[in-house]
Design an enzyme around this catalytic site. Structure first.
Site, mmCIF file in Angstrom:
data_model
loop_
_atom_site.group_PDB
_atom_site.id
_atom_site.type_symbol
_atom_site.label_atom_id
_atom_site.label_comp_id
_atom_site.label_asym_id
_atom_site.label_seq_id
_atom_site.Cartn_x
_atom_site.Cartn_y
_atom_site.Cartn_z
ATOM 1 N N ASP A 1 0.764 -1.165 0.092
ATOM 2 C CA ASP A 1 0.024 -0.027 -0.080
ATOM 3 C C ASP A 1 0.868 1.135 0.013
ATOM 4 O O ASP A 1 1.802 1.158 -0.689
ATOM 5 C CB ASP A 1 -0.973 0.059 1.271
ATOM 6 C CG ASP A 1 -2.308 0.425 1.015
ATOM 7 O OD1 ASP A 1 -2.407 1.679 0.649
ATOM 8 O OD2 ASP A 1 -3.347 -0.151 1.088
ATOM 9 N N ASP B 1 -2.831 2.994 17.967
ATOM 10 C CA ASP B 1 -3.598 1.748 18.040
ATOM 11 C C ASP B 1 -2.837 0.905 17.173
ATOM 12 O O ASP B 1 -3.302 -0.253 16.953
ATOM 13 C CB ASP B 1 -4.710 2.137 17.400
ATOM 14 C CG ASP B 1 -5.937 1.623 18.100
ATOM 15 O OD1 ASP B 1 -5.867 0.920 19.164
ATOM 16 O OD2 ASP B 1 -7.089 1.968 17.818
ATOM 17 N N HIS C 1 -3.909 6.019 3.307
ATOM 18 C CA HIS C 1 -4.668 4.775 2.893
ATOM 19 C C HIS C 1 -4.228 3.545 3.574
ATOM 20 O O HIS C 1 -4.855 2.818 3.967
ATOM 21 C CB HIS C 1 -4.453 4.787 1.393
ATOM 22 C CG HIS C 1 -5.196 3.787 0.708
ATOM 23 N ND1 HIS C 1 -4.635 2.492 0.602
ATOM 24 C CD2 HIS C 1 -6.534 3.805 0.274
ATOM 25 C CE1 HIS C 1 -5.899 1.589 -0.198
ATOM 26 N NE2 HIS C 1 -7.028 2.465 -0.291
ATOM 27 N N ASN D 1 -7.290 -1.744 24.386
ATOM 28 C CA ASN D 1 -6.108 -0.615 24.890
ATOM 29 C C ASN D 1 -6.873 0.645 25.174
ATOM 30 O O ASN D 1 -6.184 1.838 25.358
ATOM 31 C CB ASN D 1 -5.180 -0.283 23.992
ATOM 32 C CG ASN D 1 -5.599 0.214 22.663
ATOM 33 O OD1 ASN D 1 -6.713 0.085 22.105
ATOM 34 N ND2 ASN D 1 -4.519 0.637 21.692
ATOM 35 N N VAL E 1 -6.634 -14.735 -6.906
ATOM 36 C CA VAL E 1 -7.079 -13.915 -5.788
ATOM 37 C C VAL E 1 -8.371 -13.792 -5.410
ATOM 38 O O VAL E 1 -9.407 -14.204 -6.309
ATOM 39 C CB VAL E 1 -6.540 -12.492 -6.387
ATOM 40 C CG1 VAL E 1 -7.167 -11.348 -5.657
ATOM 41 C CG2 VAL E 1 -4.994 -12.125 -6.808
ATOM 42 N N ASP F 1 -15.444 -12.555 -5.381
ATOM 43 C CA ASP F 1 -15.791 -13.883 -4.574
ATOM 44 C C ASP F 1 -16.373 -13.729 -3.657
ATOM 45 O O ASP F 1 -17.033 -14.737 -3.116
ATOM 46 C CB ASP F 1 -14.186 -14.506 -4.308
ATOM 47 C CG ASP F 1 -13.404 -14.722 -5.888
ATOM 48 O OD1 ASP F 1 -13.770 -15.545 -6.560
ATOM 49 O OD2 ASP F 1 -12.544 -14.071 -5.833
ATOM 50 N N SER G 1 -11.384 -0.826 -0.931
ATOM 51 C CA SER G 1 -10.237 -0.781 -0.111
ATOM 52 C C SER G 1 -10.334 -1.109 1.407
ATOM 53 O O SER G 1 -9.475 -1.710 1.935
ATOM 54 C CB SER G 1 -9.484 0.548 -0.452
ATOM 55 O OG SER G 1 -8.796 0.627 -1.547
#
Length: 780
Positions: free
Chosen positions: A374, A383, A437, A451, A572, A597, A621
């Site tokens: 990415d 985090d 992104h 947390n 994929v 899929d 995404s």
């Protein structure tokens, strides 16, 4: 009255199949050399640009019909927008001015109207002070001139923020017509940059009532650009070659017919891709042909498509490809402050995918790695601290080589990549529209749980491996990457032991043709080979289906329904996005369909962003990393599962939705899947001492000698039943035989050289299965 000018750049790109190319060789190819510098993952770095003269050379060939498309549907164009603010001060100008976009309409000179929904709910006209703002990804347009652009708004009301206080904005209309002095041109096969300016002189402010505004936007200029990196060819030869610097000054391959082409077009450098494969599995690498793949660099004035068409007809060449651009599959997010409103509402999608039930069974394996290919991940986010492993950026760097040609000393740069030791890049500031992104994707997968900070990722324990592959593109005014960079990112993930790879990115897949497609130039071939390599290494590969609201097909695509890579590759898991407003029971309006899929939530997804913030993003995404994390949870329970079996587990327990063409096998249900797996008996496991990644090839006879092989398995509940899943069996078509007992035999193959890769499946008496890829080769 003071005036404020906002510049808006809109990029429109068409990646199209073309045919009918003429030869336009150049004797003085060194007069204009390819010069560029790529440094992926570094703030401020840029992808290469091409001179207007070269772009016009391609445009003329498209306009004249010398290059044509074989697409039966409207070409799909990329449309993105960025804002720039002039420095002229205006006392009453707010810090933010947001309008709600609905759709964009382009009207041709003939009066044909094309309308496309925008991918943003809100557009901050002043966002250019921070980062570009994306308006639209792609739309179907025909070549020609366009006389009008209209932006349609959801309403005639907007919002302004000034000194921390919110004010209403009353717009003059819910439609903005862009002023044009003349029509602008769209040329199929090329990008188009449209530079717009917004005049803020009509903006009026009252402390009591807020703002009134009549937006005046003007088309300032337009220009064309290329959708691929000029001067670079990806060529897979049938055998390994040895480059030779010829006395005439060009780089040759040591093959007579090939060298005639390389001499004609002046090849400046041949760069073996295998030079940077490092410690990749040699057998698996050879099976997909990485050891026979080379980057060829030519002069900047050269028509690279013409070169590739000539090479595609060469008997020494197996395949040729362009290095085309690839983009992320995200829509513009809501701003961080607005998204904090949704901060406590992760439950809306975590409940729908059965995450809470799943966490009672598994929270992930701390020894497992999930790769995120990415824009880079901020590992300093509260985090994400301690959860991220920083891999190298995949970079393209110019190397200057002096070459003596016809008495002239010139320089010919060639692409040099550093996948093993490129600079680590950690994004910290939202300089570009897509800067955050990768951080958002990583948070969906693995934001730290329990947390008391932000949200929780789906996998609480596994490591996230960040491999940045994006760089700034001045033409797109955002971050972009390319086919070869994505491929090298996949290989790096495999090298570093990732069990799952997430790619929230994609690009149009096309075959460029001439002479009725007797000669072909492909795109995304490097990605395809890298995907095959990783899949054969039993790595689960997940990708976003894309946000163009169109039907995508499986590899290699059709003229009617083009592919989107890497999602369209059969290996994929392609993920579609579901919409919050349909309770995540229906496809989001932007989500691609067809080769999908499985589906996952893809709107109002709350996750980590830069500067220790959180935001809601929309897009496939965001859906893809949910599935990638899901795969990692499955593998934590059964680490030896083949990638196809992981997908099968997902689909067996998915929540079925209407219209499988939209949603694939349904919405992911992590809890139901793990519950079902807990009730299963142990599956069988294929054993092998050859043919698998990391092992020598299995023997499929000699050139004139017949052969046989017995496949074996252990575990599960015998008896076993064997079957061939996919791939090419050794020898001529139909010559190789096998039976359900796992015995395979065949006559002489009459072949030596690259072998055959295929998959075999074993199923036990309880219906549990295992699948493994095998590589067979013949010898002399």
């Amino acid at each position: 009255m003071n005036r404020k000018i906002i510049g808006i750049t809109i990029l429109v790109s068409a990646l199209l199949s073309i045919s009918c190319n003429k030869s336009t060789s150049s004797e003085n190819w060194l007069n204009s050399l390819l010069t560029f510098s790529l440094s992926v993952g570094q703030q401020g770095s840029q992808l290469p640009t091409t001179s207007p003269e070269i772009v016009e050379m391609y445009a003329d060939k498209f306009r004249s019909g010398e290059y044509q498309t074989n697409s039966a549907s409207s070409p799909i164009f990329k449309v993105s927008a960025s804002l720039s603010v002039s420095s002229e001060p205006v006392d009453f100008l707010p810090d933010q001015l947001k309008i709600s976009l609905k759709e964009i309409e382009l009207v041709s000179s003939e009066g044909t109207s094309t309308i496309q929904a925008t991918f943003v709910d809100e557009l901050d006209l002043l966002k250019a002070k921070q980062s570009p703002a994306l308006i639209l990804k792609r739309m179907g347009l025909e070549s020609g001139f366009y006389k009008q652009i209209k932006l349609r708004l959801t309403s005639a009301n907007g919002t302004a923020i000034r000194s921390g206080q919110q004010y209403p904005v009353v717009l003059s209309s819910d439609e903005i017509i862009i002023k044009q002095s003349s029509p602008f041109e769209i040329v199929n096969g090329l990008d188009a940059n449209l530079i717009l300016e917004t005049d803020f002189s009509s903006l009026v402010f009252s402390p009591d009532t807020g703002y009134t505004f009549a937006p005046q936007i003007t088309l300032k200029e337009s220009n064309l650009a290329l959708p691929f990196i000029q001067g670079v060819a990806i060529v897979k030869f049938k055998t390994k070659i040895t480059k030779i610097l010829k006395p005439e000054g060009y780089m040759g391959a040591g093959l007579e017919s090939t060298d005639l082409i390389l001499k004609k077009y002046g090849c400046g450098e041949i760069y073996p891709l295998s030079d940077n494969l490092g410690d990749l599995d040699p057998e698996a690498s050879s099976a997909v042909g990485f050891d026979r793949t080379y980057l060829l660099v030519f002069g900047a004035t050269m028509d690279i498509l013409e070169v590739l068409f000539q090479l595609s007809a060469d008997p020494n060449v197996e395949q040729v490809s362009l290095n085309n651009y690839v983009d992320s599959s995200v829509t513009s997010p809501n701003d961080p402050q607005a998204s904090l409103y949704y901060g406590g509402q992760q439950i809306r999608y975590l409940n729908r995918i059965g995450a809470y039930d799943a966490w009672d069974i598994s929270q992930g394996d701390p020894d497992m790695t999930i790769a995120v290919i990415d824009t880079g991940v901020d590992d300093g986010h509260p985090d994400l601290q301690g959860r991220v492993v920083q891999g190298p950026s995949v970079i393209f760097k110019s190397v200057i080589l002096p070459i003596q040609i016809q008495g002239i000393v010139g320089t010919m740069p060639f692409i040099y990549t550093y996948p093993d030791y490129g600079p680590i890049f950690v994004p910290k500031q939202p300089i570009y529209g897509s800067s955050a992104h990768g951080t958002h994707v990583a948070g969906i997968i693995g934001a730290t749980a329990n947390n008391s900070t932000g949200g929780a990722g789906i996998n609480w324990n596994s490591k996230v491996l960040s491999i940045p592959v994006f760089s700034y593109s001045s033409e797109a005014n955002d971050l972009r990457t390319s086919d070869i960079q994505v491929a090298m990112g996949i290989l790096e993930a495999a090298r570093r032991g990732a069990k799952v790879i997430n790619m929230s990115l994609g690009g149009e897949g096309f075959t460029y043709c001439m002479l009725g497609c007797q000669l072909q130039v492909f795109t995304n071939t490097a990605e395809r080979d890298a995907v095959t390599y990783a899949y054969n290494k039993r790595i689960v590969i997940v990708a976003s289906a894309g946000n163009e609201n169109r039907s995508i097909s499986t590899y290699p695509g059709t003229p009617e329904y083009r592919a989107a890579y890497p999602a369209s590759f059969n290996e994929v898991i392609s993920v579609g996005a579901l919409d919050y407003f349909y309770s995540y029971n229906q496809r989001a309006s932007f989500s691609n369909f067809g080769k999908v899929d499985i589906s996952a939530p893809g709107t109002y997804i709350y996750s980590t962003v830069l500067e220790n913030g959180y935001a809601n993003y929309h897009g496939t995404s965001m859906a893809a990393p949910m599935v990638a994390a899901f795969a990692s949870i499955i593998l934590a329970r059964s680490p030896d599962l083949h990638p196809s079996m992981v997908k099968e587990k997902m689909c067996n327990s998915a929540t079925v939705l209407t219209n499988t063409n939209w949603h694939g096998c349904g919405r992911i249900n992590i809890g139901a899947t793990l519950t079902a797996m807990n009730a299963e008996l142990p599956p069988p496991k294929i054993t092998s001492n050859c043919g698998a990644p990391g092992q020598p090839a299995c023997w499929s006879g000699m050139y004139l000698q017949s052969w046989n092989h017995q496949f074996t398995a252990t575990g599960g509940t015998p008896p076993y039943v064997w079957s061939h899943v996919k791939g090419t069996l050794p020898g001529a078509a139909g010559s190789t035989k096998y039976n359900s007992s796992g015995y395979m035999w065949g006559p002489p193959t009459y072949w030596w050289g690259p072998g055959w890769t295929f998959e075999m499946k074993v199923t036990d008496a309880n219906g549990n299965s295992d699948i493994r890829s095998f590589y067979f080769a013949s010898t002399l």
